[in-house]
Design an enzyme around this catalytic site. Structure first.
Site, PDB file in Angstrom:
ATOM      1  CG  HIS A  93      29.359 -48.378  57.493  1.00 23.79           C
ATOM      2  ND1 HIS A  93      30.209 -48.230  56.422  1.00 23.79           N
ATOM      3  CD2 HIS A  93      30.136 -48.300  58.608  1.00 23.79           C
ATOM      4  CE1 HIS A  93      31.441 -48.057  56.865  1.00 23.79           C
ATOM      5  NE2 HIS A  93      31.423 -48.102  58.181  1.00 23.79           N
ATOM      6  CG  HIS A  95      34.439 -52.084  57.885  1.00 21.40           C
ATOM      7  ND1 HIS A  95      35.154 -52.053  59.065  1.00 21.40           N
ATOM      8  CD2 HIS A  95      33.643 -50.993  57.912  1.00 21.40           C
ATOM      9  CE1 HIS A  95      34.797 -50.997  59.781  1.00 21.40           C
ATOM     10  NE2 HIS A  95      33.876 -50.341  59.097  1.00 21.40           N
ATOM     11  CE1 TYR A 120      18.807 -56.337  38.765  1.00 23.28           C
ATOM     12  CE2 TYR A 120      19.591 -57.018  36.605  1.00 23.28           C
ATOM     13  CZ  TYR A 120      18.589 -56.955  37.553  1.00 23.28           C
ATOM     14  OH  TYR A 120      17.358 -57.510  37.288  1.00 23.28           O
TER      15      TYR A 120
END
Length: 225
Positions: A93, A95, A120
């Site tokens: 995860h 930002h 891709y």
């Protein structure tokens, strides 16, 4: 791979993501499923650029802390992806700027947040879902992820950032990097009427590489992502 090598891999790839500006400060988190069913997780308030292998959080299969520093508050988010995508061995995860920006645009389809921009983007990310905003660490985000029923390996958290599950940590990292670059492409091309991959081209990728797109068999067009 031994646990010591897994710990080193988390730190090495975390540093790579941080040094290339893909997640600033102490944002972002990584988890990896171990052979015994437990997990290695990056600690809370830890920069991915300065991880200590010995301080990574070691959780048991039920999410209880066994050793290391307290884990990221996003453990429920990671757990929901592992629960619904049983083959996944790693979750990342971030930002990252362009993916966060994409998650804030009003025209984004929650079931197909990105069009088929490149081969891709389809091969690495598949279809990308968008879930509503929840404050960081809110357990409700796990329910939103579970609501996707395991159909998506790549998810955008609105006004927050991308999260990707993979069958290895390297695969998850490569996929989230591809997602960030695809979001950047979308923003650069927005309003310019770009040429996306055609349905035939997407179907060729699906057939050649054995891809499974979430919309196949549903009410959505299978080539909408």
């Amino acid at each position: 791979m031994t646990e010591a090598r897994l710990r080193d891999q988390i730190c090495r790839l975390g540093r790579s993501l941080f040094e290339r500006g893909l997640t600033p400060g102490s944002s972002g988190n990584i988890s990896l499923r171990c052979d015994d069913g437990g997990f290695l997780v990056t600690p809370t308030n830890a920069s991915l650029g300065f991880l200590d292998p010995a301080l990574l959080s070691r959780l048991d299969a039920d999410g209880r802390l066994l050793s290391g520093a307290p884990p990221t508050k996003e453990v429920p988010l990671h757990g929901a992806l592992y629960e619904t995508r049983g083959a996944s061995r790693a979750v990342v995860h971030l930002h990252s700027t362009h993916a966060v920006a994409l998650s804030m645009l009003p025209e984004i389809d929650p079931g197909a947040a990105l069009p088929p921009l490149t081969a891709y983007s389809v091969m690495k990310c598949g279809c990308v879902a968008l879930v509503p905003y929840y404050r960081p660490g809110d357990p409700a985000v796990a329910d939103a992820i579970k609501g996707l029923a395991g159909k998506y390996s790549s998810v955008l958290l609105a006004n927050h950032g991308p999260v990707v599950a993979g069958d290895s940590l390297e695969a998850a990292v490569f996929a989230i990097e591809e997602l960030e670059e695809s979001a950047k492409l979308y923003l650069l091309l927005r309003g310019l009427n770009p040429r996306y991959l055609t349905p035939a081209q997407v179907n060729d990728l699906v057939a050649t590489f054995g891809l499974t797109l979430p919309e196949q068999g549903d009410e959505h067009d299978a080539t909408s992502c």
